[in-house]
Design a protein around this motif. Sequence first.
Motif, PDB file in Angstrom:
ATOM      1  N   ALA A  46     -31.551 -11.672 -18.585  1.00  0.00           N
ATOM      2  CA  ALA A  46     -32.608 -10.662 -18.762  1.00  0.00           C
ATOM      3  C   ALA A  46     -33.967 -11.260 -18.432  1.00  0.00           C
ATOM      4  N   ALA A  47     -34.260 -12.457 -18.943  1.00  0.00           N
ATOM      5  CA  ALA A  47     -35.560 -13.092 -18.703  1.00  0.00           C
ATOM      6  C   ALA A  47     -35.746 -13.415 -17.226  1.00  0.00           C
ATOM      7  N   GLU A  48     -34.721 -13.926 -16.587  1.00  0.00           N
ATOM      8  CA  GLU A  48     -34.851 -14.287 -15.174  1.00  0.00           C
ATOM      9  C   GLU A  48     -34.949 -13.047 -14.284  1.00  0.00           C
ATOM     10  N   THR A  49     -34.266 -11.968 -14.649  1.00  0.00           N
ATOM     11  CA  THR A  49     -34.377 -10.713 -13.901  1.00  0.00           C
ATOM     12  C   THR A  49     -35.789 -10.141 -14.036  1.00  0.00           C
ATOM     13  N   THR A 109     -39.528   5.277  -0.724  1.00  0.00           N
ATOM     14  CA  THR A 109     -39.858   5.398  -2.141  1.00  0.00           C
ATOM     15  C   THR A 109     -38.837   4.579  -2.926  1.00  0.00           C
ATOM     16  N   LEU A 110     -39.319   3.598  -3.662  1.00  0.00           N
ATOM     17  CA  LEU A 110     -38.439   2.731  -4.441  1.00  0.00           C
ATOM     18  C   LEU A 110     -38.416   3.167  -5.896  1.00  0.00           C
ATOM     19  N   ASP A 111     -37.224   3.207  -6.458  1.00  0.00           N
ATOM     20  CA  ASP A 111     -37.033   3.458  -7.886  1.00  0.00           C
ATOM     21  C   ASP A 111     -36.632   2.123  -8.480  1.00  0.00           C
ATOM     22  N   ARG A 112     -37.612   1.372  -8.931  1.00  0.00           N
ATOM     23  CA  ARG A 112     -37.361   0.024  -9.443  1.00  0.00           C
ATOM     24  C   ARG A 112     -37.580   0.036 -10.950  1.00  0.00           C
ATOM     25  N   ARG A 113     -36.507   0.379 -11.696  1.00  0.00           N
ATOM     26  CA  ARG A 113     -36.552   0.421 -13.152  1.00  0.00           C
ATOM     27  C   ARG A 113     -35.369  -0.360 -13.710  1.00  0.00           C
ATOM     28  N   LEU A 114     -35.528  -0.848 -14.929  1.00  0.00           N
ATOM     29  CA  LEU A 114     -34.454  -1.563 -15.610  1.00  0.00           C
ATOM     30  C   LEU A 114     -34.572  -1.290 -17.100  1.00  0.00           C
ATOM     31  N   ASP A 115     -33.439  -1.210 -17.790  1.00  0.00           N
ATOM     32  CA  ASP A 115     -33.512  -0.983 -19.231  1.00  0.00           C
ATOM     33  C   ASP A 115     -32.492  -1.811 -20.002  1.00  0.00           C
ATOM     34  N   ILE A 161     -41.874 -14.746 -21.112  1.00  0.00           N
ATOM     35  CA  ILE A 161     -42.299 -14.693 -19.718  1.00  0.00           C
ATOM     36  C   ILE A 161     -43.809 -14.568 -19.772  1.00  0.00           C
ATOM     37  N   ARG A 162     -44.487 -15.523 -19.178  1.00  0.00           N
ATOM     38  CA  ARG A 162     -45.950 -15.510 -19.166  1.00  0.00           C
ATOM     39  C   ARG A 162     -46.440 -15.259 -17.749  1.00  0.00           C
ATOM     40  N   LEU A 163     -47.402 -14.377 -17.650  1.00  0.00           N
ATOM     41  CA  LEU A 163     -47.986 -14.019 -16.366  1.00  0.00           C
ATOM     42  C   LEU A 163     -49.447 -14.433 -16.368  1.00  0.00           C
ATOM     43  N   SER A 164     -49.827 -15.249 -15.382  1.00  0.00           N
ATOM     44  CA  SER A 164     -51.212 -15.729 -15.310  1.00  0.00           C
ATOM     45  C   SER A 164     -52.064 -14.776 -14.491  1.00  0.00           C
ATOM     46  N   LEU A 165     -53.368 -14.989 -14.555  1.00  0.00           N
ATOM     47  CA  LEU A 165     -54.315 -14.189 -13.784  1.00  0.00           C
ATOM     48  C   LEU A 165     -54.020 -14.275 -12.282  1.00  0.00           C
ATOM     49  N   LEU A 166     -53.546 -15.425 -11.826  1.00  0.00           N
ATOM     50  CA  LEU A 166     -53.243 -15.607 -10.408  1.00  0.00           C
ATOM     51  C   LEU A 166     -51.907 -14.991 -10.001  1.00  0.00           C
ATOM     52  N   GLY A 167     -51.198 -14.377 -10.960  1.00  0.00           N
ATOM     53  CA  GLY A 167     -49.935 -13.724 -10.651  1.00  0.00           C
ATOM     54  C   GLY A 167     -48.735 -14.649 -10.740  1.00  0.00           C
ATOM     55  N   ARG A 168     -48.926 -15.835 -11.311  1.00  0.00           N
ATOM     56  CA  ARG A 168     -47.813 -16.773 -11.462  1.00  0.00           C
ATOM     57  C   ARG A 168     -46.996 -16.410 -12.691  1.00  0.00           C
ATOM     58  N   VAL A 169     -45.675 -16.516 -12.538  1.00  0.00           N
ATOM     59  CA  VAL A 169     -44.751 -16.178 -13.614  1.00  0.00           C
ATOM     60  C   VAL A 169     -44.125 -17.466 -14.138  1.00  0.00           C
ATOM     61  N   ARG A 170     -44.111 -17.598 -15.463  1.00  0.00           N
ATOM     62  CA  ARG A 170     -43.548 -18.795 -16.095  1.00  0.00           C
ATOM     63  C   ARG A 170     -42.595 -18.376 -17.211  1.00  0.00           C
TER      64      ARG A 170
END
Length: 186
Positions: A46-49, A109-115, A161-170
């Motif tokens: 889930a976290a990696e997705t 048109t993309l339907d990009r959802r996850l639950d 999951i942390r998202l930085s101002l520069l758009g980096r995902v950690r």
Amino acid sequence: MIRDDRGAAGFTLVELMLTVAVLAILLGIAVPGLRHFIDSHRLRAAAETLAADLQYARTAALRRGGQSDVYVSFLAGSRWCYGLGESPCDCRQPPSAPGACRLQLGGQTLDRRLDHRRFPGIRLDHARFGNSSSTRFEALRGIARPGRLRLQGASRQQLEIRLSLLGRVRLCHPRGQPAPAGYSPC
């Protein structure tokens, strides 16, 4: 094993009951470990997705050539969901509904959802980006509204999951909390 004069072999009732008892003990030891392993695997997946979809949203924003930003909107809780859209959207809505998560990219048109149904037992405990539950990736530079998400498994393990101002995902785990192996503390 007891043999009679005719050469037939078999187990006594005592031997059979002893074998069943040993198997029951081994299963009693193995099943909780197996549950923990499965929960840990679901939490990681889930976290990696989610992290991959945040990176996809940034790439999609940059591919739009400065036209419009890309938003990722979250609904936290046990029945969590998220979706990508051209504005903050409701990930619970079907693609054709007003306010649904839809994204125009490359003429499609993309339907990009996850639950939560894809990852049973995993809960999205926290989804905060400033004072919002959605983040925005700028189409021009790919910068984001920074924030963090926290997922928790049925065995109480947690990943952030942390998202930085520069758009980096950690991906990391909250200090002092149980977590799957292989992730550094936040």
